[in-house]
Design a protein around this motif. Sequence first.
Motif, mmCIF file in Angstrom:
data_model
loop_
_atom_site.group_PDB
_atom_site.id
_atom_site.type_symbol
_atom_site.label_atom_id
_atom_site.label_comp_id
_atom_site.label_asym_id
_atom_site.label_seq_id
_atom_site.Cartn_x
_atom_site.Cartn_y
_atom_site.Cartn_z
ATOM 1 N N LEU A 46 1.383 -1.238 0.424
ATOM 2 C CA LEU A 46 0.512 -0.384 -0.039
ATOM 3 C C LEU A 46 0.856 1.567 -0.079
ATOM 4 O O LEU A 46 2.417 1.293 1.054
ATOM 5 N N PRO A 47 0.543 2.066 -0.864
ATOM 6 C CA PRO A 47 1.228 3.549 -0.565
ATOM 7 C C PRO A 47 1.729 4.190 0.681
ATOM 8 O O PRO A 47 2.284 4.380 0.918
ATOM 9 N N ALA A 48 0.556 3.818 1.887
ATOM 10 C CA ALA A 48 0.604 4.481 3.103
ATOM 11 C C ALA A 48 2.265 3.505 3.609
ATOM 12 O O ALA A 48 2.688 4.653 4.384
ATOM 13 N N LEU A 49 2.289 2.242 3.045
ATOM 14 C CA LEU A 49 3.571 2.459 3.410
ATOM 15 C C LEU A 49 5.027 2.498 2.998
ATOM 16 O O LEU A 49 6.691 2.079 3.154
ATOM 17 N N ALA A 50 5.200 1.786 1.768
ATOM 18 C CA ALA A 50 5.090 2.294 0.571
ATOM 19 C C ALA A 50 7.060 4.101 0.412
ATOM 20 O O ALA A 50 7.427 3.572 0.395
ATOM 21 N N THR A 51 5.334 4.411 1.001
ATOM 22 C CA THR A 51 5.705 5.806 1.148
ATOM 23 C C THR A 51 6.366 6.656 2.069
ATOM 24 O O THR A 51 6.333 7.749 2.764
ATOM 25 N N SER A 52 6.632 5.303 3.301
ATOM 26 C CA SER A 52 6.423 5.660 4.686
ATOM 27 C C SER A 52 7.375 5.144 4.980
ATOM 28 O O SER A 52 8.993 5.257 5.691
ATOM 29 N N TYR A 61 6.640 -1.586 -5.000
ATOM 30 C CA TYR A 61 5.368 -1.195 -5.679
ATOM 31 C C TYR A 61 4.705 -0.731 -4.630
ATOM 32 O O TYR A 61 4.611 -1.080 -3.844
ATOM 33 N N GLY A 62 3.969 0.547 -5.067
ATOM 34 C CA GLY A 62 2.674 0.767 -4.390
ATOM 35 C C GLY A 62 1.778 0.924 -5.494
ATOM 36 O O GLY A 62 1.250 1.458 -6.249
ATOM 37 N N MET A 63 0.618 0.241 -4.596
ATOM 38 C CA MET A 63 -1.047 -0.150 -4.862
ATOM 39 C C MET A 63 -1.659 -0.022 -4.036
ATOM 40 O O MET A 63 -2.136 -0.466 -2.737
ATOM 41 N N THR A 64 -3.194 -0.362 -4.727
ATOM 42 C CA THR A 64 -3.974 -0.923 -3.707
ATOM 43 C C THR A 64 -3.861 -2.545 -3.327
ATOM 44 O O THR A 64 -3.888 -2.849 -4.293
ATOM 45 N N SER A 65 -4.415 -2.531 -2.072
ATOM 46 C CA SER A 65 -4.549 -3.916 -1.616
ATOM 47 C C SER A 65 -5.275 -5.366 -2.619
ATOM 48 O O SER A 65 -4.267 -6.086 -3.033
ATOM 49 N N PRO A 66 -6.384 -5.082 -3.533
ATOM 50 C CA PRO A 66 -6.766 -5.931 -4.325
ATOM 51 C C PRO A 66 -5.261 -6.188 -5.229
ATOM 52 O O PRO A 66 -4.812 -7.010 -5.700
ATOM 53 N N LEU A 80 -7.186 5.082 -0.589
ATOM 54 C CA LEU A 80 -5.673 5.220 -0.563
ATOM 55 C C LEU A 80 -6.181 6.728 1.024
ATOM 56 O O LEU A 80 -5.941 7.788 0.528
ATOM 57 N N THR A 81 -5.034 5.568 2.577
ATOM 58 C CA THR A 81 -5.144 6.556 2.826
ATOM 59 C C THR A 81 -3.600 8.191 3.080
ATOM 60 O O THR A 81 -4.108 9.098 3.329
ATOM 61 N N THR A 82 -2.866 7.979 2.241
ATOM 62 C CA THR A 82 -2.208 8.845 1.771
ATOM 63 C C THR A 82 -2.741 10.215 0.589
ATOM 64 O O THR A 82 -2.342 11.236 0.736
ATOM 65 N N ILE A 83 -4.096 9.331 0.450
ATOM 66 C CA ILE A 83 -4.791 10.491 -0.770
ATOM 67 C C ILE A 83 -5.295 11.602 0.393
ATOM 68 O O ILE A 83 -5.978 12.791 0.360
#
Length: 296
Positions: A87-93, A114-119, A212-215
């Motif tokens: 998830l981008p929440a982890l991929a970017t933090s 890679y950063g993407m949604t769970s599905p 996405l929580t980043t958004i």
Amino acid sequence: MILSGSATEAAKFLGITQPAVSRLLGDLEFHLGFSLFERRGSKLLPTADAVTLYREVDRSFIGLERIEKAAKDIRERRGGTLRVAALPALATSFLPKATADFVATRPAVDITLYGMTSPSVLDWVTAGRCDLGIVHERIPHSAITTYDLPAMEAVFIAPSGHPLLERDFVEPKDLHERDIVALASASSMRRRFDAVMITHKCAPKIRMESPLTTIICGLVDAGFGCGIVDPFTASYMPWRNLQARPFRPAITFEWSMIVPNFSPVSSLTEDFVAQLLSSFTHGLENLAMVRHDAIR
């Protein structure tokens, strides 16, 4: 002898006699069908054919050395490749620092993140496109093996100056009829949030949604309403105008690491899983300390 220039020096290098070197050279020239050296006084000068052959042999030895080094790196868990989707929440933090720590002692390891949604993470792992994935739900699936990460408590976020930031913690009643940026309705985290609101008979105004929580954090940071997100996204990113507070009763995020079970997991992936579990736990502890200091 190309390097030494004489049969005598070559014999010393190889640890054999000079006649043995001359005999080996004669046998090699016989099998090749062409001369390799010309005698000029006491020196042996390589022919053009010998130089061409030497270059090819040298490249072959370099290739063999690379293969041997790669095998050693894999055997000692210092080399190889890893493809990680999260998830981008982890991929970017969280993941960049954890990944940097992992490769610090394994300079031969190549990692693609890679950063993407769970599905999408699930699809990539089950399709064999990634060695490891991190999803925000504990997904039962026959094609994966799951490693549960420690659960974390969601936090309330709002732009600086928001009245609810004056409190030590935020409750459901505080969100009644307030503008909220929420997770998409299909997510398990959104369902938990909705259940808490219904239980406490509160009705926030869902103005925007995102998977996405980043958004969500980006919208809140820009001054649009408030939200409930995971602490990693709220704390690790360099938001300009966003602050967080604990939310009660606790709503937990439950994330998991997943690996495909249709093929053996490499020792490198196993090591990475173990380090991520440890780093994630320490990361949560550090976040708890930061949040405690922030609201004292």
